[in-house]
Design a protein around this motif. Structure first.
Motif, PDB file in Angstrom:
ATOM      1  N   ARG A  30       0.826  -1.215   0.000  1.00  0.00           N
ATOM      2  CA  ARG A  30       0.000   0.000   0.000  1.00  0.00           C
ATOM      3  C   ARG A  30       0.858   1.262   0.000  1.00  0.00           C
ATOM      4  NH1 ARG A  30      -5.450   0.287   2.896  1.00  0.00           N
ATOM      5  NH2 ARG A  30      -6.502  -1.562   2.143  1.00  0.00           N
ATOM      6  N   LEU A  31       1.982   1.179   0.682  1.00  0.00           N
ATOM      7  CA  LEU A  31       2.892   2.320   0.755  1.00  0.00           C
ATOM      8  C   LEU A  31       3.808   2.421  -0.467  1.00  0.00           C
ATOM      9  CD1 LEU A  31       3.999   2.136   4.496  1.00  0.00           C
ATOM     10  CD2 LEU A  31       2.764   4.024   3.422  1.00  0.00           C
ATOM     11  N   GLY A  32       3.932   1.321  -1.195  1.00  0.00           N
ATOM     12  CA  GLY A  32       4.850   1.302  -2.334  1.00  0.00           C
ATOM     13  C   GLY A  32       6.304   1.208  -1.913  1.00  0.00           C
ATOM     14  N   VAL A  33       6.536   0.471  -0.809  1.00  0.00           N
ATOM     15  CA  VAL A  33       7.901   0.307  -0.298  1.00  0.00           C
ATOM     16  C   VAL A  33       8.183  -1.178  -0.073  1.00  0.00           C
ATOM     17  CG1 VAL A  33       7.883   2.575   0.834  1.00  0.00           C
ATOM     18  CG2 VAL A  33       7.206   0.547   2.144  1.00  0.00           C
ATOM     19  N   LYS A  34       9.422  -1.490   0.266  1.00  0.00           N
ATOM     20  CA  LYS A  34       9.793  -2.864   0.591  1.00  0.00           C
ATOM     21  C   LYS A  34       9.344  -3.191   2.017  1.00  0.00           C
ATOM     22  CE  LYS A  34      13.685  -2.876  -2.525  1.00  0.00           C
ATOM     23  NZ  LYS A  34      15.073  -3.147  -2.741  1.00  0.00           N
ATOM     24  N   PRO A  35       9.050  -4.463   2.285  1.00  0.00           N
ATOM     25  CA  PRO A  35       8.597  -4.849   3.632  1.00  0.00           C
ATOM     26  C   PRO A  35       9.541  -4.411   4.757  1.00  0.00           C
ATOM     27  CG  PRO A  35       8.198  -6.635   2.103  1.00  0.00           C
ATOM     28  CD  PRO A  35       8.996  -5.584   1.357  1.00  0.00           C
ATOM     29  N   GLN A  36      10.843  -4.387   4.490  1.00  0.00           N
ATOM     30  CA  GLN A  36      11.795  -3.955   5.513  1.00  0.00           C
ATOM     31  C   GLN A  36      11.546  -2.495   5.911  1.00  0.00           C
ATOM     32  OE1 GLN A  36      12.360  -5.422   2.609  1.00  0.00           O
ATOM     33  NE2 GLN A  36      14.325  -6.465   2.530  1.00  0.00           N
ATOM     34  N   SER A  37      11.060  -1.712   4.967  1.00  0.00           N
ATOM     35  CA  SER A  37      10.781  -0.302   5.251  1.00  0.00           C
ATOM     36  C   SER A  37       9.636  -0.150   6.248  1.00  0.00           C
ATOM     37  CB  SER A  37      10.452   0.450   3.963  1.00  0.00           C
ATOM     38  OG  SER A  37      11.565   0.450   3.098  1.00  0.00           O
ATOM     39  N   VAL A  38       8.704  -1.106   6.257  1.00  0.00           N
ATOM     40  CA  VAL A  38       7.599  -1.069   7.214  1.00  0.00           C
ATOM     41  C   VAL A  38       8.150  -1.226   8.622  1.00  0.00           C
ATOM     42  CG1 VAL A  38       5.561  -2.308   8.052  1.00  0.00           C
ATOM     43  CG2 VAL A  38       5.808  -1.798   5.620  1.00  0.00           C
ATOM     44  N   GLN A  39       9.060  -2.159   8.795  1.00  0.00           N
ATOM     45  CA  GLN A  39       9.674  -2.344  10.112  1.00  0.00           C
ATOM     46  C   GLN A  39      10.387  -1.074  10.551  1.00  0.00           C
ATOM     47  OE1 GLN A  39      12.083  -5.864   9.436  1.00  0.00           O
ATOM     48  NE2 GLN A  39      10.626  -7.110  10.610  1.00  0.00           N
ATOM     49  N   ALA A  40      11.111  -0.439   9.640  1.00  0.00           N
ATOM     50  CA  ALA A  40      11.824   0.793   9.968  1.00  0.00           C
ATOM     51  C   ALA A  40      10.845   1.918  10.304  1.00  0.00           C
ATOM     52  CB  ALA A  40      12.730   1.198   8.804  1.00  0.00           C
ATOM     53  N   LEU A  41       9.757   1.998   9.542  1.00  0.00           N
ATOM     54  CA  LEU A  41       8.740   3.024   9.790  1.00  0.00           C
ATOM     55  C   LEU A  41       8.132   2.840  11.178  1.00  0.00           C
ATOM     56  CD1 LEU A  41       5.971   4.148   7.338  1.00  0.00           C
ATOM     57  CD2 LEU A  41       5.422   3.572   9.677  1.00  0.00           C
ATOM     58  N   GLU A  42       7.713   1.623  11.481  1.00  0.00           N
ATOM     59  CA  GLU A  42       7.094   1.361  12.780  1.00  0.00           C
ATOM     60  C   GLU A  42       8.076   1.602  13.920  1.00  0.00           C
ATOM     61  OE1 GLU A  42       3.643  -1.743  11.258  1.00  0.00           O
ATOM     62  OE2 GLU A  42       5.431  -2.574  12.236  1.00  0.00           O
ATOM     63  N   LYS A  43       9.337   1.247  13.718  1.00  0.00           N
ATOM     64  CA  LYS A  43      10.355   1.479  14.742  1.00  0.00           C
ATOM     65  C   LYS A  43      10.579   2.974  14.939  1.00  0.00           C
ATOM     66  CE  LYS A  43      15.057   0.348  16.118  1.00  0.00           C
ATOM     67  NZ  LYS A  43      16.323  -0.282  15.746  1.00  0.00           N
ATOM     68  N   SER A  44      10.590   3.727  13.852  1.00  0.00           N
ATOM     69  CA  SER A  44      10.818   5.170  13.983  1.00  0.00           C
ATOM     70  C   SER A  44       9.640   5.860  14.675  1.00  0.00           C
ATOM     71  CB  SER A  44      11.109   5.813  12.623  1.00  0.00           C
ATOM     72  OG  SER A  44       9.977   5.819  11.790  1.00  0.00           O
ATOM     73  N   GLU A  45       8.428   5.370  14.453  1.00  0.00           N
ATOM     74  CA  GLU A  45       7.298   5.944  15.191  1.00  0.00           C
ATOM     75  C   GLU A  45       7.447   5.637  16.680  1.00  0.00           C
ATOM     76  OE1 GLU A  45       2.573   5.878  16.085  1.00  0.00           O
ATOM     77  OE2 GLU A  45       3.432   4.218  14.958  1.00  0.00           O
ATOM     78  N   TRP A  46       7.739   4.397  16.984  1.00  0.00           N
ATOM     79  CA  TRP A  46       7.888   3.969  18.374  1.00  0.00           C
ATOM     80  C   TRP A  46       8.978   4.759  19.095  1.00  0.00           C
ATOM     81  CZ3 TRP A  46      11.998   1.475  20.860  1.00  0.00           C
ATOM     82  CH2 TRP A  46      11.718   1.008  22.145  1.00  0.00           C
ATOM     83  N   SER A  47      10.081   5.045  18.390  1.00  0.00           N
ATOM     84  CA  SER A  47      11.205   5.758  19.012  1.00  0.00           C
ATOM     85  C   SER A  47      11.023   7.276  19.000  1.00  0.00           C
ATOM     86  CB  SER A  47      12.519   5.376  18.327  1.00  0.00           C
ATOM     87  OG  SER A  47      12.541   5.902  17.004  1.00  0.00           O
ATOM     88  N   GLY A  48       9.998   7.750  18.295  1.00  0.00           N
ATOM     89  CA  GLY A  48       9.736   9.191  18.264  1.00  0.00           C
ATOM     90  C   GLY A  48      10.546   9.957  17.235  1.00  0.00           C
ATOM     91  N   THR A  49      11.112   9.243  16.262  1.00  0.00           N
ATOM     92  CA  THR A  49      11.930   9.907  15.255  1.00  0.00           C
ATOM     93  C   THR A  49      11.262   9.978  13.883  1.00  0.00           C
ATOM     94  OG1 THR A  49      13.088   7.851  14.715  1.00  0.00           O
ATOM     95  CG2 THR A  49      14.087   9.264  16.420  1.00  0.00           C
ATOM     96  N   ILE A  50      10.026   9.517  13.791  1.00  0.00           N
ATOM     97  CA  ILE A  50       9.336   9.493  12.506  1.00  0.00           C
ATOM     98  C   ILE A  50       9.061  10.920  12.031  1.00  0.00           C
ATOM     99  CG2 ILE A  50       6.982   9.406  13.433  1.00  0.00           C
ATOM    100  CD1 ILE A  50       6.420   7.274  11.178  1.00  0.00           C
ATOM    101  N   GLN A  51       9.109  11.129  10.734  1.00  0.00           N
ATOM    102  CA  GLN A  51       8.781  12.428  10.155  1.00  0.00           C
ATOM    103  C   GLN A  51       7.269  12.504   9.954  1.00  0.00           C
ATOM    104  OE1 GLN A  51      11.040  13.018   6.588  1.00  0.00           O
ATOM    105  NE2 GLN A  51      12.981  13.147   7.677  1.00  0.00           N
ATOM    106  N   ILE A  52       6.739  13.688  10.101  1.00  0.00           N
ATOM    107  CA  ILE A  52       5.293  13.868   9.953  1.00  0.00           C
ATOM    108  C   ILE A  52       4.834  13.446   8.563  1.00  0.00           C
ATOM    109  CG2 ILE A  52       3.432  15.577   9.887  1.00  0.00           C
ATOM    110  CD1 ILE A  52       4.899  17.033  12.156  1.00  0.00           C
ATOM    111  N   GLU A  53       5.602  13.753   7.547  1.00  0.00           N
ATOM    112  CA  GLU A  53       5.242  13.357   6.177  1.00  0.00           C
ATOM    113  C   GLU A  53       5.115  11.836   6.056  1.00  0.00           C
ATOM    114  OE1 GLU A  53       7.059  13.565   1.640  1.00  0.00           O
ATOM    115  OE2 GLU A  53       8.026  14.691   3.225  1.00  0.00           O
ATOM    116  N   THR A  54       6.023  11.109   6.684  1.00  0.00           N
ATOM    117  CA  THR A  54       5.983   9.646   6.662  1.00  0.00           C
ATOM    118  C   THR A  54       4.772   9.129   7.427  1.00  0.00           C
ATOM    119  OG1 THR A  54       8.396   9.584   6.530  1.00  0.00           O
ATOM    120  CG2 THR A  54       7.293   7.546   7.212  1.00  0.00           C
ATOM    121  N   LEU A  55       4.490   9.745   8.555  1.00  0.00           N
ATOM    122  CA  LEU A  55       3.327   9.358   9.345  1.00  0.00           C
ATOM    123  C   LEU A  55       2.038   9.626   8.564  1.00  0.00           C
ATOM    124  CD1 LEU A  55       2.732   8.099  12.059  1.00  0.00           C
ATOM    125  CD2 LEU A  55       2.737  10.383  13.064  1.00  0.00           C
ATOM    126  N   GLN A  56       2.000  10.713   7.804  1.00  0.00           N
ATOM    127  CA  GLN A  56       0.839  11.021   6.977  1.00  0.00           C
ATOM    128  C   GLN A  56       0.641   9.963   5.898  1.00  0.00           C
ATOM    129  OE1 GLN A  56      -1.604  13.715   7.134  1.00  0.00           O
ATOM    130  NE2 GLN A  56      -2.485  12.099   5.871  1.00  0.00           N
TER     131      GLN A  56
END
Length: 103
Positions: free
Chosen positions: A51-77
């Motif tokens: 759905r995001l148009g990314v590799k599955p590994q990127s999902v893990q990185a995205l979820e980890k960055s949200e959890w750690s508080g380093t996610i960018q708002i654009e990515t969260l959107q």
């Protein structure tokens, strides 16, 4: 006149933000909103990646960055869109804007 206008703006903004209190109701789930919503939808990491148009590994990185508080708002959107959600972003005063000025 300027102080009166600013006071009115603060009052209106305080009124708009009041329904967001108490902010504890928005405490993220232990592993973050993205992962919690994705799992509640029964969506695998691979499906989410598609759905995001990314590799599955990127999902893990995205979820980890949200959890750690380093996610960018654009990515969260982008994640919210892929989960058919609306991202809500706000700065909610601990007391009130007027109270902050008075202190």
């Amino acid at each position: 006149m300027k102080n009166h206008s600013l006071s009115r703006i603060r009052k209106l903004l305080d009124e708009r933000l009041t329904p967001l209190k108490p902010v504890e109701q928005f405490t993220p789930p232990p592993r973050g909103w993205v992962k919690a919503v994705r799992q509640a939808l029964g969506m695998s990491g691979v499906q989410f990646a598609n759905r995001l148009g990314v590799k599955p590994q990127s999902v893990q990185a995205l979820e980890k960055s949200e959890w750690s508080g380093t996610i960018q708002i654009e990515t969260l959107q982008r994640a919210a869109d892929a989960l058919d959600c609306t991202l809500v972003y706000a700065l909610v005063p601990k007391t009130s804007l007027e109270g902050t000025i008075n202190r």
